[in-house]
Design an enzyme around this catalytic site. Structure first.
Site, mmCIF file in Angstrom:
data_model
loop_
_atom_site.group_PDB
_atom_site.id
_atom_site.type_symbol
_atom_site.label_atom_id
_atom_site.label_comp_id
_atom_site.label_asym_id
_atom_site.label_seq_id
_atom_site.Cartn_x
_atom_site.Cartn_y
_atom_site.Cartn_z
ATOM 1 N N ASN A 156 0.781 -1.242 0.000
ATOM 2 C CA ASN A 156 0.000 0.000 0.000
ATOM 3 C C ASN A 156 0.811 1.290 0.000
ATOM 4 O O ASN A 156 0.313 2.321 -0.441
ATOM 5 C CB ASN A 156 -1.040 -0.016 1.137
ATOM 6 C CG ASN A 156 -0.408 -0.118 2.488
ATOM 7 O OD1 ASN A 156 0.534 -0.879 2.688
ATOM 8 N ND2 ASN A 156 -0.891 0.634 3.434
ATOM 9 N N GLY A 232 2.940 -5.388 7.290
ATOM 10 C CA GLY A 232 1.939 -6.121 6.511
ATOM 11 C C GLY A 232 0.787 -6.535 7.399
ATOM 12 O O GLY A 232 0.553 -5.938 8.458
ATOM 13 N N GLY A 233 0.089 -7.580 7.004
ATOM 14 C CA GLY A 233 -1.115 -7.996 7.712
ATOM 15 C C GLY A 233 -0.818 -8.857 8.940
ATOM 16 O O GLY A 233 0.272 -9.437 9.072
ATOM 17 N N GLY A 237 2.156 -11.633 9.720
ATOM 18 C CA GLY A 237 3.005 -11.189 10.835
ATOM 19 C C GLY A 237 3.112 -12.255 11.911
ATOM 20 O O GLY A 237 4.190 -12.532 12.437
ATOM 21 N N GLU A 252 4.913 -4.184 12.085
ATOM 22 C CA GLU A 252 3.997 -3.062 11.826
ATOM 23 C C GLU A 252 2.782 -3.656 11.136
ATOM 24 O O GLU A 252 2.822 -3.961 9.941
ATOM 25 C CB GLU A 252 4.677 -2.032 10.908
ATOM 26 C CG GLU A 252 5.894 -1.363 11.508
ATOM 27 C CD GLU A 252 5.540 -0.380 12.609
ATOM 28 O OE1 GLU A 252 4.448 0.202 12.565
ATOM 29 O OE2 GLU A 252 6.364 -0.203 13.520
ATOM 30 N N CYS A 286 -3.017 1.489 6.743
ATOM 31 C CA CYS A 286 -3.060 0.861 8.065
ATOM 32 C C CYS A 286 -3.672 1.759 9.123
ATOM 33 O O CYS A 286 -4.216 1.272 10.095
ATOM 34 C CB CYS A 286 -1.668 0.419 8.481
ATOM 35 S SG CYS A 286 -0.486 1.763 8.503
HETATM 36 P P1 NAP Z 1 0.506 -9.080 3.552
HETATM 37 O O1 NAP Z 1 -0.341 -9.917 2.700
HETATM 38 O O2 NAP Z 1 0.667 -9.436 4.970
HETATM 39 O O3 NAP Z 1 1.935 -9.020 2.809
HETATM 40 C C1 NAP Z 1 2.965 -8.189 3.264
HETATM 41 C C2 NAP Z 1 4.295 -8.747 2.809
HETATM 42 O O4 NAP Z 1 4.531 -9.983 3.473
HETATM 43 C C3 NAP Z 1 4.365 -9.058 1.316
HETATM 44 O O5 NAP Z 1 5.668 -8.759 0.857
HETATM 45 C C4 NAP Z 1 4.114 -10.554 1.279
HETATM 46 O O6 NAP Z 1 4.649 -11.191 0.143
HETATM 47 C C5 NAP Z 1 4.850 -10.983 2.522
HETATM 48 N N1 NAP Z 1 4.429 -12.258 3.089
HETATM 49 C C6 NAP Z 1 3.179 -12.762 3.175
HETATM 50 N N2 NAP Z 1 3.199 -13.936 3.816
HETATM 51 C C7 NAP Z 1 4.480 -14.171 4.165
HETATM 52 C C8 NAP Z 1 5.140 -15.226 4.865
HETATM 53 N N3 NAP Z 1 4.477 -16.261 5.358
HETATM 54 N N4 NAP Z 1 6.473 -15.145 5.037
HETATM 55 C C9 NAP Z 1 7.157 -14.089 4.574
HETATM 56 N N5 NAP Z 1 6.598 -13.068 3.889
HETATM 57 C C10 NAP Z 1 5.267 -13.107 3.707
HETATM 58 O O7 NAP Z 1 0.012 -7.554 3.549
HETATM 59 P P2 NAP Z 1 -0.428 -6.622 2.334
HETATM 60 O O8 NAP Z 1 -1.754 -7.095 1.835
HETATM 61 O O9 NAP Z 1 0.683 -6.442 1.367
HETATM 62 O O10 NAP Z 1 -0.584 -5.235 3.104
HETATM 63 C C11 NAP Z 1 -1.710 -4.899 3.820
HETATM 64 C C12 NAP Z 1 -1.529 -5.049 5.313
HETATM 65 O O11 NAP Z 1 -0.395 -4.331 5.762
HETATM 66 C C13 NAP Z 1 -2.708 -4.475 6.071
HETATM 67 O O12 NAP Z 1 -3.060 -5.315 7.125
HETATM 68 C C14 NAP Z 1 -2.157 -3.158 6.606
HETATM 69 O O13 NAP Z 1 -2.816 -2.656 7.726
HETATM 70 C C15 NAP Z 1 -0.743 -3.524 6.881
HETATM 71 N N6 NAP Z 1 0.111 -2.333 6.952
HETATM 72 C C16 NAP Z 1 0.610 -1.927 8.172
HETATM 73 C C17 NAP Z 1 1.377 -0.766 8.259
HETATM 74 C C18 NAP Z 1 1.954 -0.300 9.559
HETATM 75 O O14 NAP Z 1 2.920 0.469 9.519
HETATM 76 N N7 NAP Z 1 1.430 -0.706 10.708
HETATM 77 C C19 NAP Z 1 1.622 -0.013 7.107
HETATM 78 C C20 NAP Z 1 1.087 -0.457 5.904
HETATM 79 C C21 NAP Z 1 0.336 -1.616 5.832
HETATM 80 P P3 NAP Z 1 3.704 -11.468 -1.126
HETATM 81 O O15 NAP Z 1 3.299 -10.135 -1.625
HETATM 82 O O16 NAP Z 1 4.595 -12.212 -2.034
HETATM 83 O O17 NAP Z 1 2.549 -12.281 -0.634
#
Ligand code: NAP
Length: 480
Positions: A156, A232-233, A237, A252, A286
């Site tokens: 995002n 990420g999510g 996490g 995060e 987020c």
């Molecule tokens: P996501 O599906 O959790 O993916 C985030 C990253 O993690 C991607 O690079 C993904 O790779 C990787 N990933 C997923 N599963 C993994 C695993 N088992 N092992 C290692 N890496 C893995 O999140 P998203 O859909 O990209 O982003 C949205 C989420 O991020 C929302 O929940 C949002 O609230 C959160 N977020 C938090 C913040 C903060 O600072 N608190 C800021 C921005 C976003 P792939 O893309 O290859 O699956």
């Protein structure tokens, strides 16, 4: 569509390399392929970690003035090519060109702050003579780099959230391997380009493109990686946390941020701020506003003003300066959001505005009367949907705000300082904005969540703290 494929390479320990197996990067607006990147293998990741061991030594031996110069030059390069960076963010992701441009501005800020903070990585002297019998000692501790950081980033904010890991890592003398989100890898590769142009020694930084499900584990579990910095999510996490083993972890994660609007607030300001906080980046933010608790006397006028403002939102072509909101990251995500809204309506929620999907586009949506047992009343929507709730008083608003498993940021609109202070004390969040929505952040402030919203804090200075560890030095002087 083949002619449109540029075949971008990934950045492997200072080299730009190809792989036969590629990932297609698509523009969510019309689903056409805009580029491809290599789909790295497990072996690629393991080799990269091997190279990063050398990179960590190089990074640690860079004097602070060199680290500062490299990071500043990378920021200059991005500034000089701002338009290309903004267009890349807005083509591969779902941000409008205006939102993408402001992300580039923030990325430059993040890097400039990182360069500045490099000179402020301090230690302290230690009063060893506080313990009887050790009076003849003097010493101190100072912060040393931890080694290799594994950074995993979401879609995002595909540039600035990568900069929030790369800038502090280089400022504090670490090597870093970035695994960007599969759907938005191009902005992270452009960030690497800025560091190449700035003269960063090879092997200090790598950006390895590939699927988290394949190359995530070797990065997360490798003993040479001393810290996993994940944004990420919650689901990913938690999985990473379970697997990581003995290393530092920074998480995060997501949220479903609340905003409280009390009857003494400036209604116009509260409406403007919560509407933009709910729908910026198509709600894929987020700290986006998800739940608004409004004191019941002003509920009707707030609701009316909120819906009127939402109707003015211009949804459409991301590349147009006039557009306020683009599509979600892909159609699957838009369908997920549509289903969540449908579930709430079936259980009794009232749709005040929006609720329409066209491909990856989902119109800004406002709901009231959302029953407590609906998924969206409790979980993160990560889409352009906001829930309005009437509350009797501040007490009820705080209780309901806290009654979820997340706690990233919150906002409260009031002109009563005592009420604001009560919310500050009682709300379980990492940051609370007074007379602003939850959707406010600058890159130098500590940023992170309580409860399931995360662990640790980002915000350059605070990230540097996490990416370094103290080393104690103690001189035993002569006994005399
Ligand atoms: P996501 O599906 O959790 O993916 C985030 C990253 O993690 C991607 O690079 C993904 O790779 C990787 N990933 C997923 N599963 C993994 C695993 N088992 N092992 C290692 N890496 C893995 O999140 P998203 O859909 O990209 O982003 C949205 C989420 O991020 C929302 O929940 C949002 O609230 C959160 N977020 C938090 C913040 C903060 O600072 N608190 C800021 C921005 C976003 P792939 O893309 O290859 O699956």
């Amino acid at each position: 569509m083949k002619t449109q494929l540029a075949g971008r390479k990934m950045f492997f320990a200072g080299q730009w390399i190809n792989r036969d197996r590629v990932i297609e990067v698509r523009d969510p607006q019309d689903n056409h392929i805009i580029d491809t990147v290599p789909a790295a293998s497990v072996e690629d990741m393991l080799n990269c970690i091997g190279e990063a061991k050398e990179g960590a030594k190089i990074a640690a031996s860079m004097p602070v003035h060199e680290r500062m110069a490299v990071i500043s030059k990378a920021a200059d390069y991005i500034e000089a090519n701002k338009e290309i960076y903004a267009r890349t963010i807005s083509r591969e992701g779902s941000k409008t060109i205006r939102e993408a441009t402001s992300e580039v501005t923030r990325c430059i800020q993040t890097l400039r702050i990182s360069a500045e903070e490099a000179r402020r990585i301090h230690g302290e002297t230690i009063a060893f003579d506080q313990v009887p019998g050790t009076e003849n000692r003097v010493g101190y501790y100072y912060q040393v780099p931890i080694g290799i950081i594994g950074a995993i980033t979401p879609f995002n904010d595909p540039l600035n959230l990568v900069a929030h890991k790369v800038g502090p890592a280089i400022a504090s003398g670490n090597a870093i391997i970035v695994k960007p989100a599969t759907v938005t890898p191009l902005s992270a590769l452009l960030l690497a380009e800025a560091f190449v142009e700035a003269g960063l020694p090879s092997k200090v930084l790598s950006v390895i493109t590939g699927y988290g499900s394949e190359i995530g584990d070797p990065l997360v579990t490798h003993p040479a990686i001393r810290m996993i910095s994940f944004t990420g999510g919650l689901e990913a996490g938690e999985e990473i946390t379970r697997k990581a083993g003995l290393k530092k972890i920074s998480m995060e994660l997501g949220s479903n941020s609340p905003v409280i609007v009390l009857e003494d607030a400036d209604l116009h300001e509260a409406i403007g701020s919560t509407v933009s906080g709910a729908f910026s980046a198509a709600g894929q933010n987020c700290l986006g506003v998800q739940r608004v608790y409004i004191q019941e006397h002003i509920m009707d006028s707030f609701k009316e003003g909120f819906v009127e403002r939402t109707k003015q939102y211009c949804v459409g072509d991301k590349q147009s300066e006039q557009t306020d909101m683009g599509p979600l990251i892909n159609e699957k995500e838009a369908i997920r959001v549509e289903n969540l809204v449908q579930e709430a309506i079936e259980k009794g929620a009232v749709l005040l505005e929006g609720g329409k999907r066209d491909g990856a586009f989902y119109t800004p949506t406002v709901l009231t009367n959302v029953p407590e047992d609906c998924t969206i009343a409790n979980e993160e929507i990560f889409g352009p949907v906001v829930l309005l709730y009437p509350v009797v008083d501040l007490e009820e608003a705080i209780q309901k705000s806290n009654d979820v498993r997340y706690g990233l940021q919150a906002g409260i609109f009031t002109n009563d300082v005592r009420k604001a202070h009560k919310a500050i004390e009682r709300m379980d969040v990492g940051g609370i904005m007074i007379n602003d929505s939850s959707d406010y952040r600058i890159d130098a402030m500590p940023f992170g969540g309580m409860k399931k919203s995360g662990l640790g804090r980002e915000g350059v200075k605070f990230t540097i703290q996490e990416m370094t560890e103290p080393k104690v030095v103690c001189y035993k002087l002569s006994d005399g």
